[in-house]
Design a protein around this motif. Structure first.
Motif, mmCIF file in Angstrom:
data_model
loop_
_atom_site.group_PDB
_atom_site.id
_atom_site.type_symbol
_atom_site.label_atom_id
_atom_site.label_comp_id
_atom_site.label_asym_id
_atom_site.label_seq_id
_atom_site.Cartn_x
_atom_site.Cartn_y
_atom_site.Cartn_z
ATOM 1 N N ARG A 101 0.616 -1.249 -0.024
ATOM 2 C CA ARG A 101 0.137 0.080 -0.098
ATOM 3 C C ARG A 101 0.843 1.108 0.093
ATOM 4 N NH1 ARG A 101 -2.944 -3.381 -1.122
ATOM 5 N NH2 ARG A 101 -4.769 -4.088 -0.310
ATOM 6 N N GLY A 102 1.962 1.140 0.574
ATOM 7 C CA GLY A 102 2.832 2.370 0.586
ATOM 8 C C GLY A 102 3.370 3.091 -0.641
ATOM 9 N N GLU A 103 3.475 4.159 -0.804
ATOM 10 C CA GLU A 103 3.953 4.818 -1.935
ATOM 11 C C GLU A 103 5.172 4.377 -2.542
ATOM 12 O OE1 GLU A 103 4.071 9.282 -2.391
ATOM 13 O OE2 GLU A 103 2.079 9.160 -1.965
ATOM 14 N N PHE A 104 6.137 4.315 -1.617
ATOM 15 C CA PHE A 104 7.415 3.880 -2.103
ATOM 16 C C PHE A 104 7.680 2.392 -2.347
ATOM 17 C CE2 PHE A 104 12.217 3.620 -1.240
ATOM 18 C CZ PHE A 104 12.590 4.561 -2.145
ATOM 19 N N SER A 105 6.986 1.555 -1.746
ATOM 20 C CA SER A 105 6.964 0.244 -2.029
ATOM 21 C C SER A 105 6.308 -0.167 -3.425
ATOM 22 C CB SER A 105 6.331 -0.511 -1.021
ATOM 23 O OG SER A 105 5.082 -0.051 -0.554
ATOM 24 N N LEU A 118 -0.336 0.263 -15.291
ATOM 25 C CA LEU A 118 -1.107 1.173 -14.682
ATOM 26 C C LEU A 118 -0.920 0.545 -13.066
ATOM 27 C CD1 LEU A 118 -4.663 1.515 -16.268
ATOM 28 C CD2 LEU A 118 -3.159 3.314 -15.787
ATOM 29 N N VAL A 119 -1.068 1.308 -12.000
ATOM 30 C CA VAL A 119 -0.979 0.927 -10.828
ATOM 31 C C VAL A 119 -2.199 1.575 -9.896
ATOM 32 C CG1 VAL A 119 0.224 0.925 -8.515
ATOM 33 C CG2 VAL A 119 1.428 0.894 -10.665
ATOM 34 N N GLU A 120 -3.016 0.926 -9.355
ATOM 35 C CA GLU A 120 -4.006 1.637 -8.440
ATOM 36 C C GLU A 120 -3.658 1.446 -6.842
ATOM 37 O OE1 GLU A 120 -8.450 0.904 -9.540
ATOM 38 O OE2 GLU A 120 -7.979 0.013 -7.504
ATOM 39 N N PRO A 121 -3.236 2.507 -6.257
ATOM 40 C CA PRO A 121 -2.744 2.542 -4.897
ATOM 41 C C PRO A 121 -3.781 1.773 -3.778
ATOM 42 C CG PRO A 121 -2.559 4.727 -5.814
ATOM 43 C CD PRO A 121 -3.277 3.832 -6.840
ATOM 44 N N GLU A 122 -5.076 1.932 -3.941
ATOM 45 C CA GLU A 122 -5.904 1.894 -3.216
ATOM 46 C C GLU A 122 -5.944 0.203 -2.698
ATOM 47 O OE1 GLU A 122 -7.099 3.868 -5.723
ATOM 48 O OE2 GLU A 122 -6.455 5.459 -4.311
ATOM 49 N N ARG A 123 -6.029 -0.356 -3.772
ATOM 50 C CA ARG A 123 -6.103 -2.086 -3.737
ATOM 51 C C ARG A 123 -4.616 -2.674 -3.878
ATOM 52 N NH1 ARG A 123 -10.124 -4.204 -7.533
ATOM 53 N NH2 ARG A 123 -9.967 -2.324 -8.697
ATOM 54 N N GLY A 124 -3.586 -1.689 -4.173
ATOM 55 C CA GLY A 124 -2.383 -2.556 -4.735
ATOM 56 C C GLY A 124 -2.514 -3.326 -5.747
#
Lengths: 109, 168
Positions: B106-110, B128-134
């Motif tokens: 979930r972390g931005e950097f990871s 594409l990356v969707e941060p909410e669900r990883g």
């Protein structure tokens, strides 16, 4: 000195080989996404190897100025971070604007 | 909270100072003092850009990341040999497809680390990356590189180990 020169030439040769392969891939691959596979990866390692070769050469040829190799080392690091990020940005832009990925059996775009 | 913020300020300042010395190469009083002033201004304005004050165990993560990078370099070499093989093969063994999978990150950097790692490893590029669900959309150049991400999931596990963000 001869050994160092041999290693430097090996680095530069490998870097040239990978950038060359990247260019061939750019011409041969069928669509935008696969072309990015060729350039995104080969430019990263190819460019990195060329800069590493220059770094070694400078380190042993002109040991009086150690800041230049340090700068080159940082250049390598930035290339390794910036290149995949730029590749990803291009991919995302293409995907969002609706560029269709090529599938096996279709004509090249 | 406060600890993380202090750590971020100190780290940003040290990196800026190191860069100043490295790029200028001058060690007289005038250059060093003006460098320190510039570093202070930059640190004051943008220390929260480099290190987010929230997450814990920054130091441990940095060491784990440093151990992860050599493995990543080896993967880059493998990726290039793979691409060179596919480019130079007379029949071009490619069969592109887009795969989707979810991760525990979930972390931005990871997420950035995993996305860049995927782009640099054999036969796959992050779209594409969707941060909410990883969630990740990945373009694979053939079936086998895609399976490495979908079935084995070595890379997801390694990045999750580095940032200690396992399944919750």
């Amino acid at each position: 000195m001869v050994i160092i020169h041999g290693i430097v030439v090996a680095f530069l040769g490998a870097g040239l080989f990978f950038t060359f392969v990247g260019s061939i891939g750019l011409l041969r691959f069928p669509d935008f996404y696969t072309r990015l596979h060729a350039t995104g990866k080969c430019d990263t390692l190819g460019g990195g190897l060329i800069i590493l070769g220059l770094l070694l050469y400078h380190l042993f040829q002109y040991p009086g100025t150690p800041l230049v190799p340090a700068k080159l080392l940082f250049l390598v690091l930035f290339v390794f971070i910036a290149n995949p990020t730029a590749t990803h940005a291009l991919m995302k832009a293409a995907y969002k604007t609706g560029v269709k990925p090529w599938c096996l059996g279709e004509r090249r775009q | 909270m406060m600890e993380g913020r202090k750590f971020g300020i100190v780290l940003t300042f040290c990196i800026m100072a190191l860069f100043w010395v490295l790029l200028s190469g001058m060690f007289d009083a005038f250059h060093l003092i003006s460098g320190l002033i510039c570093c202070s201004i930059v640190t004051f304005l943008s220390h929260d850009l480099l290190v987010k004050g929230r997450s814990q165990k920054q130091f441990l993560k940095s060491i784990r990341l440093a151990l992860y990078i050599p493995w990543e370099f080896w993967q880059i070499v493998l990726a290039n040999i793979d691409v060179a093989y596919r480019v130079l093969h007379p029949r071009m063994p490619i069969d592109p497809l887009i795969i989707e999978f979810e991760t525990s990150l979930r972390g931005e950097f990871s997420l950035v680390t995993l996305a860049n790692s995927i782009t640099l490893t054999p036969g796959t590029i992050t779209i594409l990356v969707e941060p909410e669900r990883g969630k990740f959309w990945v373009h694979a150049i053939a079936k086998e590189p895609g399976d490495a991400l979908l079935v084995d999931q070595t890379m997801q596990k390694k990045v999750a180990d580095v940032f200690m963000e396992w399944e919750r």
